[in-house]
Motif scaffolding. Structure first.
Motif, PDB file in Angstrom:
ATOM      1  N   GLY A   1       6.751  -3.936   3.869  1.00  0.00           N
ATOM      2  CA  GLY A   1       7.147  -5.137   4.603  1.00  0.00           C
ATOM      3  C   GLY A   1       6.944  -6.389   3.776  1.00  0.00           C
ATOM      4  N   ILE A   2       5.810  -6.462   3.080  1.00  0.00           N
ATOM      5  CA  ILE A   2       5.547  -7.612   2.202  1.00  0.00           C
ATOM      6  C   ILE A   2       6.598  -7.683   1.103  1.00  0.00           C
ATOM      7  N   LEU A   3       6.864  -6.566   0.447  1.00  0.00           N
ATOM      8  CA  LEU A   3       7.804  -6.564  -0.673  1.00  0.00           C
ATOM      9  C   LEU A   3       9.219  -6.890  -0.216  1.00  0.00           C
TER      10      LEU A   3
ATOM     11  N   GLU B   1     -11.306 -10.457  17.536  1.00  0.00           N
ATOM     12  CA  GLU B   1     -11.075  -9.121  17.002  1.00  0.00           C
ATOM     13  C   GLU B   1     -10.475  -9.229  15.606  1.00  0.00           C
ATOM     14  N   PRO B   2     -10.581  -8.175  14.801  1.00  0.00           N
ATOM     15  CA  PRO B   2     -10.038  -8.247  13.444  1.00  0.00           C
ATOM     16  C   PRO B   2      -8.515  -8.143  13.443  1.00  0.00           C
ATOM     17  N   ALA B   3      -7.886  -8.935  12.603  1.00  0.00           N
ATOM     18  CA  ALA B   3      -6.456  -8.812  12.338  1.00  0.00           C
ATOM     19  C   ALA B   3      -6.299  -8.494  10.861  1.00  0.00           C
ATOM     20  N   ARG B   4      -5.882  -7.283  10.578  1.00  0.00           N
ATOM     21  CA  ARG B   4      -5.794  -6.840   9.182  1.00  0.00           C
ATOM     22  C   ARG B   4      -4.669  -7.566   8.449  1.00  0.00           C
ATOM     23  N   GLY B   5      -4.982  -7.972   7.221  1.00  0.00           N
ATOM     24  CA  GLY B   5      -3.968  -8.535   6.338  1.00  0.00           C
ATOM     25  C   GLY B   5      -3.970  -7.803   5.017  1.00  0.00           C
ATOM     26  N   GLN B   6      -2.805  -7.363   4.571  1.00  0.00           N
ATOM     27  CA  GLN B   6      -2.675  -6.670   3.293  1.00  0.00           C
ATOM     28  C   GLN B   6      -2.127  -7.632   2.242  1.00  0.00           C
ATOM     29  N   MET B   7      -2.570  -7.482   1.011  1.00  0.00           N
ATOM     30  CA  MET B   7      -2.195  -8.379  -0.079  1.00  0.00           C
ATOM     31  C   MET B   7      -1.903  -7.579  -1.332  1.00  0.00           C
ATOM     32  N   LEU B   8      -0.898  -8.006  -2.071  1.00  0.00           N
ATOM     33  CA  LEU B   8      -0.534  -7.386  -3.334  1.00  0.00           C
ATOM     34  C   LEU B   8      -0.601  -8.429  -4.438  1.00  0.00           C
TER      35      LEU B   8
ATOM     36  N   ALA C   1      -7.349  -0.651   5.425  1.00  0.00           N
ATOM     37  CA  ALA C   1      -6.551   0.273   4.629  1.00  0.00           C
ATOM     38  C   ALA C   1      -5.241  -0.385   4.242  1.00  0.00           C
ATOM     39  N   LEU C   2      -4.753  -0.005   3.082  1.00  0.00           N
ATOM     40  CA  LEU C   2      -3.404  -0.363   2.682  1.00  0.00           C
ATOM     41  C   LEU C   2      -2.449   0.692   3.211  1.00  0.00           C
ATOM     42  N   THR C   3      -1.311   0.275   3.720  1.00  0.00           N
ATOM     43  CA  THR C   3      -0.349   1.212   4.277  1.00  0.00           C
ATOM     44  C   THR C   3       1.016   1.015   3.635  1.00  0.00           C
ATOM     45  N   LEU C   4       1.783   2.077   3.609  1.00  0.00           N
ATOM     46  CA  LEU C   4       3.142   1.998   3.070  1.00  0.00           C
ATOM     47  C   LEU C   4       3.970   1.013   3.880  1.00  0.00           C
ATOM     48  N   GLU C   5       3.810   1.051   5.200  1.00  0.00           N
ATOM     49  CA  GLU C   5       4.573   0.143   6.049  1.00  0.00           C
ATOM     50  C   GLU C   5       4.229  -1.321   5.747  1.00  0.00           C
ATOM     51  N   GLY C   6       2.938  -1.587   5.623  1.00  0.00           N
ATOM     52  CA  GLY C   6       2.524  -2.954   5.351  1.00  0.00           C
ATOM     53  C   GLY C   6       2.987  -3.446   4.000  1.00  0.00           C
TER      54      GLY C   6
ATOM     55  N   ARG D   1      -1.611 -14.697 -12.337  1.00  0.00           N
ATOM     56  CA  ARG D   1      -1.628 -13.720 -11.246  1.00  0.00           C
ATOM     57  C   ARG D   1      -0.836 -14.262 -10.055  1.00  0.00           C
ATOM     58  N   LEU D   2      -0.005 -13.407  -9.497  1.00  0.00           N
ATOM     59  CA  LEU D   2       0.855 -13.799  -8.389  1.00  0.00           C
ATOM     60  C   LEU D   2       0.451 -13.001  -7.148  1.00  0.00           C
ATOM     61  N   LEU D   3      -0.092 -13.683  -6.161  1.00  0.00           N
ATOM     62  CA  LEU D   3      -0.523 -13.051  -4.918  1.00  0.00           C
ATOM     63  C   LEU D   3       0.624 -13.122  -3.917  1.00  0.00           C
ATOM     64  N   VAL D   4       0.945 -11.991  -3.309  1.00  0.00           N
ATOM     65  CA  VAL D   4       1.998 -11.955  -2.298  1.00  0.00           C
ATOM     66  C   VAL D   4       1.459 -11.263  -1.050  1.00  0.00           C
ATOM     67  N   GLY D   5       1.810 -11.817   0.089  1.00  0.00           N
ATOM     68  CA  GLY D   5       1.323 -11.259   1.346  1.00  0.00           C
ATOM     69  C   GLY D   5       2.169 -11.761   2.487  1.00  0.00           C
ATOM     70  N   SER D   6       1.739 -11.550   3.662  1.00  0.00           N
ATOM     71  CA  SER D   6       0.645 -10.696   4.066  1.00  0.00           C
ATOM     72  C   SER D   6       1.016 -10.166   5.430  1.00  0.00           C
ATOM     73  N   THR D   7       0.305  -9.197   5.902  1.00  0.00           N
ATOM     74  CA  THR D   7       0.536  -8.650   7.235  1.00  0.00           C
ATOM     75  C   THR D   7      -0.452  -9.254   8.229  1.00  0.00           C
ATOM     76  N   VAL D   8      -0.127  -9.140   9.510  1.00  0.00           N
ATOM     77  CA  VAL D   8      -1.056  -9.469  10.594  1.00  0.00           C
ATOM     78  C   VAL D   8      -1.032  -8.276  11.541  1.00  0.00           C
ATOM     79  N   GLU D   9      -2.058  -7.435  11.465  1.00  0.00           N
ATOM     80  CA  GLU D   9      -2.073  -6.169  12.195  1.00  0.00           C
ATOM     81  C   GLU D   9      -3.355  -6.042  13.010  1.00  0.00           C
ATOM     82  N   ARG D  10      -3.199  -5.924  14.299  1.00  0.00           N
ATOM     83  CA  ARG D  10      -4.360  -5.745  15.179  1.00  0.00           C
ATOM     84  C   ARG D  10      -4.602  -4.243  15.361  1.00  0.00           C
TER      85      ARG D  10
END
Length: 368
Positions: free
Chosen positions: A281-283, A224-231, A273-278, A258-267
């Motif tokens: 949490g990263i920041l 199944e997909p596990a969403r990961g958000q990246m900034l 989608a990018l979410t405020l919570e995600g 460029r500085l990549l910061v992450g990430s979430t693991v969301e089932r």
């Protein structure tokens, strides 16, 4: 009907690496990809090649990661020669920061068993960590440095791999949707697509998070997909000298700053989608390590899907349907495991056996 020796379903890094390997071994190969090659998880990743940091216990998965790491320098060098471009591979190590006694004890255990297998892990004091990474000014109990870990620019890697596939003779069918398999007499005979059928005695499911294809395939897999958000932020070059991780977040810097910061693991299913919570949490996780990002310009963000399995290990091997193979479920390790997956699956398909024991990763391990 176009005919091939092997049809690879899915054009992410696993499917593309396998297709290129098979074509180099003399097979007529097609890749069927619903979008663009490498446009999903393979481009959404950070490119951290964590063969030690992310593996908390010994076993077959750890050994698979070590095999992949041994292959990586020669693999990327060959792709760079074929494509005529750099893929940003650097073995600068990974610094893992801990901020609690519990986290320290867990990393000490991991460091001990990895050292017992001849691998390098260094323990750094907070002063050591700040000396080696001046940007680290957050609360740090200690750091563990894994000097042989590496990183790669996964977007550049996918571009080089796609070009290498085409130059090796792989037929790349982008924007083509798989509708199912052609099976007669218990054997694969081809693949049904929205552009018509393709004939082949072998098909490989490299569909990642889409491995079940809405029930259109004969073998259901627990993927199944596990969403990961990246900034992404624009930072001064060499703000970080290596990838820096913690239990809460990670940071990896490209050579252009460029500085990549992450990430979430969301089932959460297929909700890209990018979410405020995600993002918060990263920041917050990054802010616990450093304040260096506070004034940096924000330049990009995205979400992607990693193919998750119940044991968070890949599914590799043949199936009960003759001619149908599986190479999916790599979760957070797809970029790292691409060369070893391509090699061992090609061995299995062409020689009937693999150079690496695949029983622990067999699709049959999930049968009740």
């Amino acid at each position: 009907m176009a005919a091939f020796d092997v049809i690879v379903l899915g054009g992410g890094i696993i499917g593309a690496a396998l297709a290129e390997e098979l074509s180099r071994r003399g097979q007529r190969v097609a890749v069927v990809e619903q979008g663009r090659v490498g446009a999903e998880a393979s481009s959404a990743a950070a490119g951290i090649l964590a063969a030690q940091v992310d593996v908390s216990r010994p076993g077959p998965f750890f050994e698979l990661c070590q095999a992949a790491r041994r292959m990586y320098p020669a693999w990327v060098a060959r792709l760079e020669r074929s494509a005529g471009r750099s893929v940003g591979f650097h073995a600068d190590g990974i610094l893992f920061l801990v901020d609690t006694p519990r986290g320290e004890a867990a990393m000490e255990r991991q460091a001990r068993w990895q050292r017992s297998r001849g691998l390098r892990v260094e323990r750094w004091s907070p002063a050591d960590a700040r000396k080696q990474e001046p940007a680290v000014d957050g609360r740090v109990r200690c750091g563990f440095f894994f000097p042989t870990e590496a990183q790669v620019d996964n977007v550049a890697l996918m571009a080089a791999l796609a070009l290498a596939c085409r130059r090796a003779g792989v037929r790349v069918l982008e924007r083509t949707v798989v509708r199912g398999l052609l099976i007669r007499g218990g054997r694969v005979r081809g693949v049904k697509t929205d552009r018509g059928p393709l004939a082949a005695p072998v098909a490989v499911n490299c569909l990642g998070s889409w491995a079940n294809l809405g029930g259109a395939l004969p073998l259901r897999l627990p993927v199944e997909p596990a969403r990961g958000q990246m900034l992404v932020f624009q930072a001064p070059k060499r703000l970080l000298r290596r990838a820096v991780m913690s239990p809460h977040a990670y940071m990896v810097q490209r050579r252009d700053g460029r500085l990549l910061v992450g990430s979430t693991v969301e089932r959460v299913g297929f909700q890209k989608a990018l979410t405020l919570e995600g993002m918060s949490g990263i920041l917050n996780g990054v802010r616990s390590m450093t304040s260096a990002l506070d004034g940096l310009p924000f330049v990009d963000a995205w979400a992607g899907f990693r193919p998750w399995t119940p044991d968070q290990q890949p599914i590799l091997g043949g199936t009960r349907v003759a001619g149908l193979y599986v190479a999916t479920g790599h979760f957070r390790h797809g970029i790292l495991l691409a060369p070893v997956t391509a090699t061992v699956l090609a061995d299995l398909m062409l020689q009937g056996r693999s150079s690496f024991p695949l029983a622990p990763f067999s699709p049959s391990r999930f049968r009740s």
